[in-house]
Scaffold this active site. Structure first.
Site, mmCIF file in Angstrom:
data_model
loop_
_atom_site.group_PDB
_atom_site.id
_atom_site.type_symbol
_atom_site.label_atom_id
_atom_site.label_comp_id
_atom_site.label_asym_id
_atom_site.label_seq_id
_atom_site.Cartn_x
_atom_site.Cartn_y
_atom_site.Cartn_z
ATOM 1 N N SER A 268 0.835 -1.217 0.000
ATOM 2 C CA SER A 268 0.000 0.000 0.000
ATOM 3 C C SER A 268 0.867 1.263 0.000
ATOM 4 O O SER A 268 1.898 1.341 0.678
ATOM 5 C CB SER A 268 -0.898 0.011 1.236
ATOM 6 O OG SER A 268 -1.511 1.281 1.322
ATOM 7 N N SER A 270 -0.476 4.143 0.910
ATOM 8 C CA SER A 270 -1.091 5.087 1.852
ATOM 9 C C SER A 270 -0.126 5.526 2.959
ATOM 10 O O SER A 270 -0.067 6.721 3.278
ATOM 11 C CB SER A 270 -2.362 4.494 2.467
ATOM 12 O OG SER A 270 -3.319 4.314 1.467
ATOM 13 N N THR A 313 -9.304 -0.768 3.858
ATOM 14 C CA THR A 313 -9.206 -1.170 2.462
ATOM 15 C C THR A 313 -9.617 -2.631 2.301
ATOM 16 O O THR A 313 -10.116 -3.250 3.253
ATOM 17 C CB THR A 313 -7.790 -0.854 1.915
ATOM 18 O OG1 THR A 313 -7.778 -1.099 0.512
ATOM 19 C CG2 THR A 313 -6.704 -1.702 2.568
ATOM 20 N N LYS A 317 -14.085 -3.195 3.487
ATOM 21 C CA LYS A 317 -14.804 -1.924 3.367
ATOM 22 C C LYS A 317 -16.296 -2.033 3.700
ATOM 23 O O LYS A 317 -16.901 -1.053 4.129
ATOM 24 C CB LYS A 317 -14.625 -1.355 1.955
ATOM 25 C CG LYS A 317 -13.266 -0.720 1.713
ATOM 26 C CD LYS A 317 -13.223 -0.067 0.340
ATOM 27 C CE LYS A 317 -11.889 0.591 0.078
ATOM 28 N NZ LYS A 317 -11.842 1.268 -1.220
ATOM 29 N N ASN A 338 -14.333 3.626 3.834
ATOM 30 C CA ASN A 338 -12.866 3.561 3.673
ATOM 31 C C ASN A 338 -12.160 4.417 4.713
ATOM 32 O O ASN A 338 -10.944 4.470 4.736
ATOM 33 C CB ASN A 338 -12.438 3.956 2.246
ATOM 34 C CG ASN A 338 -12.452 5.454 2.035
ATOM 35 O OD1 ASN A 338 -13.228 6.174 2.661
ATOM 36 N ND2 ASN A 338 -11.603 5.941 1.147
ATOM 37 N N ASP A 353 -13.810 7.686 -1.205
ATOM 38 C CA ASP A 353 -13.510 7.267 -2.588
ATOM 39 C C ASP A 353 -14.342 8.078 -3.585
ATOM 40 O O ASP A 353 -13.836 8.532 -4.602
ATOM 41 C CB ASP A 353 -13.814 5.767 -2.772
ATOM 42 C CG ASP A 353 -12.717 4.889 -2.192
ATOM 43 O OD1 ASP A 353 -11.575 5.363 -2.086
ATOM 44 O OD2 ASP A 353 -13.015 3.731 -1.834
ATOM 45 N N GLY A 376 -17.685 -1.272 -15.027
ATOM 46 C CA GLY A 376 -17.557 -2.029 -13.788
ATOM 47 C C GLY A 376 -18.792 -1.833 -12.921
ATOM 48 O O GLY A 376 -19.576 -0.886 -13.133
ATOM 49 N N ALA A 377 -18.960 -2.748 -11.971
ATOM 50 C CA ALA A 377 -20.131 -2.653 -11.097
ATOM 51 C C ALA A 377 -19.767 -3.038 -9.661
ATOM 52 O O ALA A 377 -20.609 -3.465 -8.893
ATOM 53 C CB ALA A 377 -21.237 -3.560 -11.629
ATOM 54 N N GLY A 378 -18.494 -2.899 -9.310
ATOM 55 C CA GLY A 378 -18.058 -3.226 -7.950
ATOM 56 C C GLY A 378 -18.152 -2.004 -7.046
ATOM 57 O O GLY A 378 -18.863 -1.032 -7.345
ATOM 58 N N TYR A 463 -3.973 3.170 -10.599
ATOM 59 C CA TYR A 463 -2.824 4.086 -10.540
ATOM 60 C C TYR A 463 -1.490 3.363 -10.685
ATOM 61 O O TYR A 463 -0.433 3.992 -10.677
ATOM 62 C CB TYR A 463 -2.853 4.946 -9.266
ATOM 63 C CG TYR A 463 -2.999 4.185 -7.981
ATOM 64 C CD1 TYR A 463 -4.254 4.023 -7.411
ATOM 65 C CD2 TYR A 463 -1.896 3.643 -7.332
ATOM 66 C CE1 TYR A 463 -4.407 3.340 -6.226
ATOM 67 C CE2 TYR A 463 -2.046 2.956 -6.149
ATOM 68 C CZ TYR A 463 -3.300 2.806 -5.602
ATOM 69 O OH TYR A 463 -3.449 2.117 -4.424
HETATM 70 P P1 NAP Z 1 -14.550 -5.075 -7.477
HETATM 71 O O1 NAP Z 1 -15.587 -4.746 -6.460
HETATM 72 O O2 NAP Z 1 -13.911 -6.411 -7.462
HETATM 73 O O3 NAP Z 1 -15.192 -4.818 -8.943
HETATM 74 C C1 NAP Z 1 -14.449 -5.025 -10.099
HETATM 75 C C2 NAP Z 1 -15.322 -4.833 -11.355
HETATM 76 O O4 NAP Z 1 -14.453 -5.021 -12.465
HETATM 77 C C3 NAP Z 1 -16.450 -5.818 -11.487
HETATM 78 O O5 NAP Z 1 -17.614 -5.180 -11.931
HETATM 79 C C4 NAP Z 1 -15.942 -6.792 -12.565
HETATM 80 O O6 NAP Z 1 -16.955 -7.247 -13.446
HETATM 81 C C5 NAP Z 1 -15.034 -5.931 -13.372
HETATM 82 N N1 NAP Z 1 -13.977 -6.747 -14.005
HETATM 83 C C6 NAP Z 1 -12.974 -7.408 -13.371
HETATM 84 N N2 NAP Z 1 -12.215 -8.040 -14.288
HETATM 85 C C7 NAP Z 1 -12.753 -7.780 -15.514
HETATM 86 C C8 NAP Z 1 -12.425 -8.162 -16.836
HETATM 87 N N3 NAP Z 1 -11.363 -8.939 -17.100
HETATM 88 N N4 NAP Z 1 -13.183 -7.685 -17.843
HETATM 89 C C9 NAP Z 1 -14.246 -6.894 -17.597
HETATM 90 N N5 NAP Z 1 -14.624 -6.513 -16.360
HETATM 91 C C10 NAP Z 1 -13.884 -6.954 -15.328
HETATM 92 O O7 NAP Z 1 -13.349 -4.036 -7.390
HETATM 93 P P2 NAP Z 1 -13.348 -2.551 -6.788
HETATM 94 O O8 NAP Z 1 -13.186 -2.621 -5.308
HETATM 95 O O9 NAP Z 1 -14.462 -1.775 -7.344
HETATM 96 O O10 NAP Z 1 -11.936 -2.005 -7.344
HETATM 97 C C11 NAP Z 1 -11.760 -1.824 -8.729
HETATM 98 C C12 NAP Z 1 -10.450 -1.113 -9.004
HETATM 99 O O11 NAP Z 1 -10.480 0.202 -8.444
HETATM 100 C C13 NAP Z 1 -9.211 -1.802 -8.412
HETATM 101 O O12 NAP Z 1 -8.244 -1.869 -9.432
HETATM 102 C C14 NAP Z 1 -8.784 -0.855 -7.299
HETATM 103 O O13 NAP Z 1 -7.381 -0.886 -7.084
HETATM 104 C C15 NAP Z 1 -9.215 0.482 -7.865
HETATM 105 N N6 NAP Z 1 -9.411 1.529 -6.852
HETATM 106 C C16 NAP Z 1 -8.692 2.697 -7.012
HETATM 107 C C17 NAP Z 1 -8.845 3.705 -6.098
HETATM 108 C C18 NAP Z 1 -8.040 4.970 -6.254
HETATM 109 O O14 NAP Z 1 -7.968 5.721 -5.279
HETATM 110 N N7 NAP Z 1 -7.510 5.252 -7.403
HETATM 111 C C19 NAP Z 1 -9.729 3.559 -4.996
HETATM 112 C C20 NAP Z 1 -10.459 2.378 -4.883
HETATM 113 C C21 NAP Z 1 -10.283 1.361 -5.824
HETATM 114 P P3 NAP Z 1 -17.963 -8.469 -13.070
HETATM 115 O O15 NAP Z 1 -19.059 -7.837 -12.262
HETATM 116 O O16 NAP Z 1 -18.399 -8.947 -14.406
HETATM 117 O O17 NAP Z 1 -17.132 -9.472 -12.310
#
Ligand code: NAP
Length: 522
Positions: A268, A270, A313, A317, A338, A353, A376-378, A463
């Site tokens: 991390s 952070s 993290t 979360k 977070n 976030d 995306g939908a996470g 990033y």
């Molecule tokens: P998550 O809850 O696991 O969701 C990931 C999403 O990505 C899901 O909707 C998944 O689709 C999709 N996905 C994964 N692999 C894929 C592929 N090969 N093709 C198409 N879609 C794909 O993850 P999250 O917690 O939202 O985090 C997502 C990203 O955000 C991470 O890389 C994390 O490091 C980054 N992030 C950055 C910050 C920042 O400050 N810059 C802050 C928070 C998070 P399905 O629903 O189809 O599985």
């Protein structure tokens, strides 16, 4: 399963409680007898949007089966409903797709069977809990078995028997009743009310009761003796003998007043970012990463050691919400915490976030009135959708898996497109919240370069690397690009502001993180 009863007196408060409870519990019980002017459709919608998997129980308890309010049981009861009004409400619950409706044995076998026929006629999968309560005592086991048989005769899908414990031994009666239900192959919910019934509240779900009831910290119990969700989970973990190990990692010393709770945390950025910022902000305390295996114990440590603030993290979360005293409404809407602020012993959960994402977008483009495609939908997509809507923009969800994408789109009442149909989306901006393109997959992009032409702005939340393939393709086509570094720094600055009340040195934070990432890229 653990169920949280929603007992808030007024509709708006109940909506928030339903949403928050659905995020952290397996089931929510909407106590329509306690919620003044509660709109069942809205309450069920709020719970489902927060968690599509949560089980919903709709209950409209008669006065004689719920305790008279007093200091220990302060939930005010609204005016007693007529039998007809109660039946109509439960029928509405069936039509709205509730998983369970609760009917008291006292409603009579005929009424219960009529409700069953109604469910059948509607081809509904709603099941009926037939319940019995004694608010003053626990009868003998023999008497409880007779009550059980009376409930079974009505065709109950689930039997619920909840007496009042006057002594510790009463707890054993309900546990033995669970054994009896098992012999009869019947699903049962049972426990004792009252302070002396706490043991059964903790033990019964482990013994075989289909559900146990708990409250959120600061929440109002629907019956005396209810434990908090956090306490109940801790007891469950201890008794199931699979309780996670004590958190490992560096011990928290008195100079480490901000911590990161996560697993893994080794890489991390952070600590580097916050420890660069804190001295410049004239804050003496230090920020340390803390590898956590048991989030409940970690939250206890924050309380016990008076830690001033924490970042949370992956993967905690959402789970952490069960252990906090209060939640910022934005964190509830995003469905994730977070940031924790320790406010004189009260732990308050926030989400920065969404703030980080919208701040970094706003620096490069207007959001209000513009459409943004969110890939995306996470959890991060949820933060993005919330932030864009809050700033007056229009989110469009684009996701690989349809059910998850559609659920998120429904939650924010916005359009959904499967990823395969992304060419049909028309939007001002595109935000990638998937992990596609993250180190080491430097040449992967979630979208074909040719499809990026129509977008004015493209943002990636990743990033590492600083510039993903998606951003390289977008820049080549003349789009404005925003790296995940901006969001990372902004969400960190949001945390520092919440913990200290001071503005963070953004440029310095960005510089140290960028330099470290460049080193890692080599
Ligand atoms: P998550 O809850 O696991 O969701 C990931 C999403 O990505 C899901 O909707 C998944 O689709 C999709 N996905 C994964 N692999 C894929 C592929 N090969 N093709 C198409 N879609 C794909 O993850 P999250 O917690 O939202 O985090 C997502 C990203 O955000 C991470 O890389 C994390 O490091 C980054 N992030 C950055 C910050 C920042 O400050 N810059 C802050 C928070 C998070 P399905 O629903 O189809 O599985």
């Amino acid at each position: 399963m653990i169920c949280i009863p929603v007992t808030a007196g007024a509709h708006e408060e109940a909506l928030r409680a339903a949403e928050r409870s659905a995020l952290v519990a397996d089931a929510v019980e909407l106590r329509m007898d306690l919620i003044e002017d509660g709109d069942l459709s809205q309450l069920m919608g709020a719970a489902r949007r927060a968690n599509v998997c949560v089980k919903i129980i709709v209950t409209c308890r008669r006065h004689e089966e719920s305790l008279v309010p007093d200091e220990k049981n302060p939930v005010a009861r609204k005016k007693e409903m007529t039998d007809k009004a109660r039946t109509d409400l439960l029928k509405q619950a069936v039509l709205l797709g509730a998983d369970f409706v609760d009917m008291e044995l006292a409603s009579g076998e005929k009424a219960i069977r009529r409700m069953k026929s109604f469910c059948h006629a509607q081809k509904s999968s709603t099941r009926i809990i037939v319940s019995w309560h004694d608010v003053s005592k626990t009868p003998s086991l023999a008497a409880l078995k007779i009550i059980f048989q009376d409930c079974a005769k009505t065709g109950a899908d689930v039997i619920k028997i909840v007496p009042y414990a006057r002594c510790g031994a009463d707890n054993l009666k309900v546990l033995r009743l669970i054994d009896y239900a098992k012999q009869n192959d019947q699903t049962i919910i049972t426990m004792c009310m009252g302070e002396k019934g706490k043991v059964s509240r903790a033990l019964a779900p482990l013994w075989g009761s289909y559900l146990g009831f708990a409250i959120l910290p600061g929440g109002r119990p629907s019956a005396p003796g209810q434990m908090t969700l956090g306490a109940m989970k801790q007891v469950r973990d201890l008794l199931q003998d699979d309780s996670p190990e004590i958190p490992t990692g560096p011990a928290i010393s008195s100079t480490q007043h901000f911590v990161l709770l996560g697993n893994p945390v080794l890489h991390s950025l952070s600590p580097l970012m916050h420890n660069a910022a804190l001295p410049v902000m004239q804050i003496k305390e230090h920020y340390s990463a803390f590898l956590v295996t048991d989030i409940a114990s970690a939250v206890q440590a924050i309380r016990g050691m008076n830690i001033r603030g924490a970042s949370v993290t992956i993967p905690f979360k959402t789970d952490v919400m069960a252990y906090l005293d209060e939640m910022d409404p934005a964190a509830i809407a995003v469905g994730a915490v977070n940031t924790i602020v320790n406010h004189e012993g009260r732990l308050i959960g926030y989400n920065t976030d969404w703030l980080g994402l919208t701040q970094s977008l706003k620096e490069r483009t207007d959001i209000a009135g513009k459409t943004f495609a969110i890939l995306g939908a996470g959890g991060t997509a949820r933060a993005a959708a919330y932030g864009i809507q809050k700033e007056g923009g229009r989110p469009v969800i684009v996701n690989r898996s349809q059910p998850r994408g559609m659920a998120l789109a429904a939650r924010f009442a916005c359009p959904f497109y499967p990823l395969a149909d992304i060419s049909r989306v028309r939007a001002h901006g595109l935000i990638n919240t998937t992990s596609v393109g993250m180190f080491p997959d430097l040449d992967q992009s979630p979208v074909d370069a040719a499809l990026l032409k129509g977008y004015k702005v493209v943002m990636d939340v990743i990033y590492n690397p600083l510039q993903t393939r998606l951003l390289r393709d977008a820049e080549a086509l003349g789009c404005k690009i925003i790296s995940g570094l901006e969001m990372f720094v902004q969400q960190g600055a949001g945390q520092l502001k919440l913990w200290t009340g001071k503005d963070a040195p953004l440029a310095l934070m960005k510089q140290v993180v960028r330099e470290e990432l460049k080193k890692r890229e080599v």
